[in-house]
Scaffold this active site. Structure first.
Site, PDB file in Angstrom:
ATOM      1  N   GLU A  48      10.472  30.930   6.381  1.00 56.72           N
ATOM      2  CA  GLU A  48      11.708  31.428   5.764  1.00 56.72           C
ATOM      3  C   GLU A  48      12.436  30.285   5.056  1.00 56.72           C
ATOM      4  OE1 GLU A  48      13.906  35.025   7.431  1.00 56.72           O
ATOM      5  OE2 GLU A  48      15.031  33.323   8.215  1.00 56.72           O
ATOM      6  N   LYS A  70      12.792  47.140  18.076  1.00 59.66           N
ATOM      7  CA  LYS A  70      11.506  46.433  18.007  1.00 59.66           C
ATOM      8  C   LYS A  70      10.342  47.379  18.336  1.00 59.66           C
ATOM      9  CE  LYS A  70      12.805  42.035  17.292  1.00 59.66           C
ATOM     10  NZ  LYS A  70      12.398  41.337  16.082  1.00 59.66           N
ATOM     11  N   GLU A 114       9.709  48.886  15.100  1.00 60.87           N
ATOM     12  CA  GLU A 114       9.131  47.863  14.222  1.00 60.87           C
ATOM     13  C   GLU A 114       7.632  47.680  14.504  1.00 60.87           C
ATOM     14  OE1 GLU A 114      10.066  43.745  15.182  1.00 60.87           O
ATOM     15  OE2 GLU A 114      10.407  43.292  13.079  1.00 60.87           O
ATOM     16  N   SER A 155      14.228  38.438   3.107  1.00 59.94           N
ATOM     17  CA  SER A 155      13.115  37.498   3.257  1.00 59.94           C
ATOM     18  C   SER A 155      11.860  38.336   3.495  1.00 59.94           C
ATOM     19  CB  SER A 155      13.380  36.603   4.462  1.00 59.94           C
ATOM     20  OG  SER A 155      12.173  36.055   4.912  1.00 59.94           O
ATOM     21  N   GLU A 162       2.725  48.610   8.164  1.00 56.15           N
ATOM     22  CA  GLU A 162       2.543  47.384   7.381  1.00 56.15           C
ATOM     23  C   GLU A 162       2.473  46.135   8.259  1.00 56.15           C
ATOM     24  OE1 GLU A 162       4.949  49.604   7.116  1.00 56.15           O
ATOM     25  OE2 GLU A 162       6.931  48.725   6.809  1.00 56.15           O
ATOM     26  N   GLU A 185      10.848  29.710   1.853  1.00 56.68           N
ATOM     27  CA  GLU A 185      11.220  30.790   0.929  1.00 56.68           C
ATOM     28  C   GLU A 185      12.621  30.538   0.342  1.00 56.68           C
ATOM     29  OE1 GLU A 185      11.092  34.514   2.999  1.00 56.68           O
ATOM     30  OE2 GLU A 185      11.237  35.696   1.165  1.00 56.68           O
ATOM     31  N   CYS A 214      20.959  39.155  19.279  1.00 53.17           N
ATOM     32  CA  CYS A 214      20.022  39.704  20.270  1.00 53.17           C
ATOM     33  C   CYS A 214      20.503  39.596  21.709  1.00 53.17           C
ATOM     34  CB  CYS A 214      18.684  38.991  20.169  1.00 53.17           C
ATOM     35  SG  CYS A 214      17.855  39.349  18.639  1.00 53.17           S
ATOM     36  N   CYS A 221      14.700  39.347  10.575  1.00 55.77           N
ATOM     37  CA  CYS A 221      14.097  39.457  11.911  1.00 55.77           C
ATOM     38  C   CYS A 221      14.659  40.591  12.747  1.00 55.77           C
ATOM     39  CB  CYS A 221      14.150  38.143  12.670  1.00 55.77           C
ATOM     40  SG  CYS A 221      15.484  37.091  12.280  1.00 55.77           S
TER      41      CYS A 221
HETATM   42 FE1  HC1 Z   1      15.618  38.486  18.666  1.00 58.89          FE
HETATM   43 FE2  HC1 Z   1      13.900  37.402  17.194  1.00 58.89          FE
HETATM   44  S1  HC1 Z   1      15.813  36.425  17.884  1.00 58.89           S
HETATM   45  S2  HC1 Z   1      15.013  39.287  16.634  1.00 58.89           S
HETATM   46  O1  HC1 Z   1      17.241  38.412  17.927  1.00 58.89           O
HETATM   47  O2  HC1 Z   1      14.064  36.757  15.383  1.00 58.89           O
HETATM   48  O3  HC1 Z   1      14.930  41.185  19.651  1.00 58.89           O
HETATM   49  O4  HC1 Z   1      16.019  37.504  21.455  1.00 58.89           O
HETATM   50  O5  HC1 Z   1      12.866  38.111  19.729  1.00 58.89           O
HETATM   51  O6  HC1 Z   1      11.135  38.656  16.764  1.00 58.89           O
HETATM   52  O7  HC1 Z   1      12.513  34.880  18.148  1.00 58.89           O
HETATM   53  C1  HC1 Z   1      15.298  40.155  19.388  1.00 58.89           C
HETATM   54  C2  HC1 Z   1      15.959  37.900  20.449  1.00 58.89           C
HETATM   55  C3  HC1 Z   1      13.735  38.038  18.968  1.00 58.89           C
HETATM   56  C4  HC1 Z   1      12.186  38.156  16.893  1.00 58.89           C
HETATM   57  C5  HC1 Z   1      12.981  35.816  17.751  1.00 58.89           C
END
Ligand code: HC1
Ligand code: SF4
Length: 573
Positions: free
Chosen positions: A278, A357, A360, A318, A365, A281, A502, A298
């Site tokens: 990132e 998640k 996700e 990103s 993809e 980028e 998070c 993320c």
């Molecule tokens: Fe997160 Fe991440 S920080 S998104 O906040 O970018 O869920 O804890 O795991 O993948 O590393 C959440 C937390 C986590 C991702 C990372």
């Protein structure tokens, strides 16, 4: 300040306090149910009624303002009886399947029944027989358990500003539902799970995927790897009665090993990898006139929100996959090759503080090697359930370390779990690379803390890098509207769907209103994260030796063709 009397105790409190706040200040407990500080202050359930001298009827303490000379009684016979009747009426039509309810022992209704010494329910009401909405990969809604407190509605409408749930129908038929009673899967719900975290009962919960993991663990053909997100280790302890903000990394790893995972890895290491990609980028877009601001990608709840509500910003996102997805792709390629394991036999489980998640991981993809990068996502709460089911004495296990070869993360990877953490981690790397100078002070305090929108200007060489951070989707909306209107301009923006980032994700341990109304969970859990960062010898992602080795042995360099194939993605327009 005003002078008031509560239960014959004279106190002075600020004049803008409610009776509930005044009582709290005097250490007098008033039970509540629909109340959630700053989120749902509607005085609807009447659980917090008190007697106010001179008033004609009992008053709801959560909305009644104090005034000079007010005299309040919180435990009079009339008050106690009114609360009991209210609770019994709620219980009279509640589906009381407590023994098998996911919230048993952490249910605010159950707690109130105990606190108010309700032993009998004097009324019998009709219970709902409505269908369960379990079509979403992330959130399950059980309207039969709903007590209409509206905490979820306020969270979705006022804090997240998504508004996909509300009260519908009238009178006895009133329910909370989506438009036309559609499934949450059919409306533009972001799957952030914030509604679950404020539900006092078992009407909202995450989709439970623990059986899939038990099955994988029992399959001798599979090499089952688990990775844990940055925010899980500072909250999991709460499920075992430990104080908010306890750091339980060693206990968590030990418990995962006892559960039988073949390898226990740290998503924080992959967060370092994300920063490499990132950061590159961001630098490329700044240097080559690419689309700015770059916005972090993320948080899958944020991505879904952007796809539904702000598609004009999709090209700003990103292209980096989130850290745990990157890790999955690396585990099923680099790691599998290195260890001589057939990648189709590598089964990746991510323990995340997040319900989105789950959605996700199922996105088509995100399958770089022909298989899903991540096979199953469990929330912090689901992991706690597995640990309990296995009879593991979580508090007293011998602490263990993450496994090699993916090993330890830098402090930059650790702080991803708090709002501003991704930005700070990126700044530690980007500032150093862009300026060509080592940066000594890596504490970018401007982007820390729980203010809704934070801004920072960082001088890097001849460039003043302008950054902004928003957490919670309501704040994201505000920030994006300002950017859209040309009122603000940035190079780099971090957005996290959950308030606080998070650490306060929709899959984290649930604290009842009487705790979360007065303790800032976001701050307490984030403190533990920043402590860990401070203690680590390496605090910049690009200095992490595992990441350097990964590029040397496999990925060549950040942004390489191979890195793109494995670690980057695209979005749905
Ligand atoms: Fe997160 Fe991440 S920080 S998104 O906040 O970018 O869920 O804890 O795991 O993948 O590393 C959440 C937390 C986590 C991702 C990372
Ligand atoms: Fe609203 Fe988030 Fe709950 Fe969906 S998951 S209903 S967006 S609070």
């Amino acid at each position: 300040m005003v002078n008031i009397t509560i239960d014959n105790r004279k106190i002075q409190v600020p004049k803008d306090y409610t009776i509930l706040e005044a009582a709290k200040a005097a250490n007098i407990y008033i039970p509540t149910l629909c109340f959630l500080k700053d989120i749902n202050e509607i005085g609807a359930c009447r659980m917090c009624v008190v007697e106010v001298k001179g008033a004609r009827s009992l008053q709801a303490a959560c909305v009644y303002p104090v005034s000079e000379g007010l005299e309040i009684y919180t435990q009079s016979p009339a008050v106690r009886e009114a609360r009991k009747v209210t609770l019994e009426l709620i219980l009279s039509n509640h589906e009381k399947k407590c023994l098998t309810c996911v919230r048993s022992k952490n249910c605010e209704l159950q707690t109130l029944a105990e606190e108010l010494n309700v032993k009998d329910i004097r009324f019998e009401g009709e219970t709902y027989k409505l269908p369960l909405d379990d079509f979403s990969p992330s959130v399950v809604r059980d309207p039969n358990k709903c007590i209409l407190c509206r905490r979820c509605v306020s969270m979705c409408k006022n804090v997240q500003q998504v508004s996909v749930i509300d009260t519908t129908e009238r009178g006895f038929k009133t329910i909370i539902s989506s438009a036309f009673n559609k499934s949450l899967n059919e409306v533009p719900c972001t799957m952030c799970g914030q509604c679950i975290n404020v539900c006092p009962v078992g009407a909202l919960r995450e989709k439970d995927d623990t059986d899939k993991v038990w099955e994988a663990l029992a399959n001798p053909e599979l090499h089952v790897i688990v990775q844990t997100a940055p925010a899980v280790r500072v909250a999991l302890g709460e499920e075992f009665g430990m104080p908010i903000g306890s750091r339980v990394t060693g206990n968590m790893i030990a418990a995962l090993k006892l559960l039988g995972f073949d390898r226990v890895f740290d998503t924080d290491t992959a967060a370092d990898l994300t920063i490499m990609e990132e950061g590159t980028e961001v630098i490329n877009r700044i240097k080559n006139g690419g689309k700015l601001p770059v916005i972090t990608s993320c948080s899958p709840g944020w991505i879904k929100f952007c796809e539904h509500y702000y598609p004009e910003f999709l090209d700003n996102l990103s292209t980096c996959k989130s850290p745990h997805e990157m890790f999955g792709a690396i585990l099923k390629s680099y790691y599998a090759e290195k260890e001589g394991i057939d990648p189709s036999k590598v089964f990746v489980v991510s323990i995340m503080p997040c319900t989105a998640k789950k959605f996700e991981a199922a996105r088509p993809e995100l399958a770089a090697n022909g298989y899903p990068d991540v096979d199953v996502v469990l929330t912090t709460r689901e992991l706690a359930r597995m640990i309990k089911e296995a009879g593991i004495d979580f508090k007293n296990v011998y602490e263990e370390h993450f496994d090699d070869p993916m090993g330890d993360a830098s402090g930059a990877g650790v702080i991803f779990g708090a709002t501003g953490g991704v930005m700070e981690a990126a700044l530690r790397t980007v500032a150093e690379i862009l300026s060509g100078q080592p940066i000594d002070n890596v504490d970018y305090e401007q982007v820390r803390g729980v203010e809704g929108i934070k801004e920072a200007s960082v001088k890097v060489g001849d460039l003043t890098l302008k950054a902004a951070v928003a957490h919670g989707l309501g704040n994201a909306r505000k920030l994006l509207d300002r950017i859209k209107a040309g009122e603000a301009e940035y190079h780099f923006v971090e957005i996290m769907a959950c308030p606080g980032g998070c650490v306060n994700g929709g899959g984290q341990p649930i604290q009842p209103s009487k705790v979360r109304s007065w303790t800032d969970l976001r701050t307490e859990r984030a403190k533990a994260i920043y402590e860990e960062d401070k203690e680590l010898p390496i605090r910049k992602s690009h200095e992490n030796p595992r990441i350097k080795a990964l590029y040397e042995e496999y990925l060549e360099q950040p942004g390489s063709h191979k890195a793109h194939k494995l670690l980057h993605t695209h979005y749905v327009k």
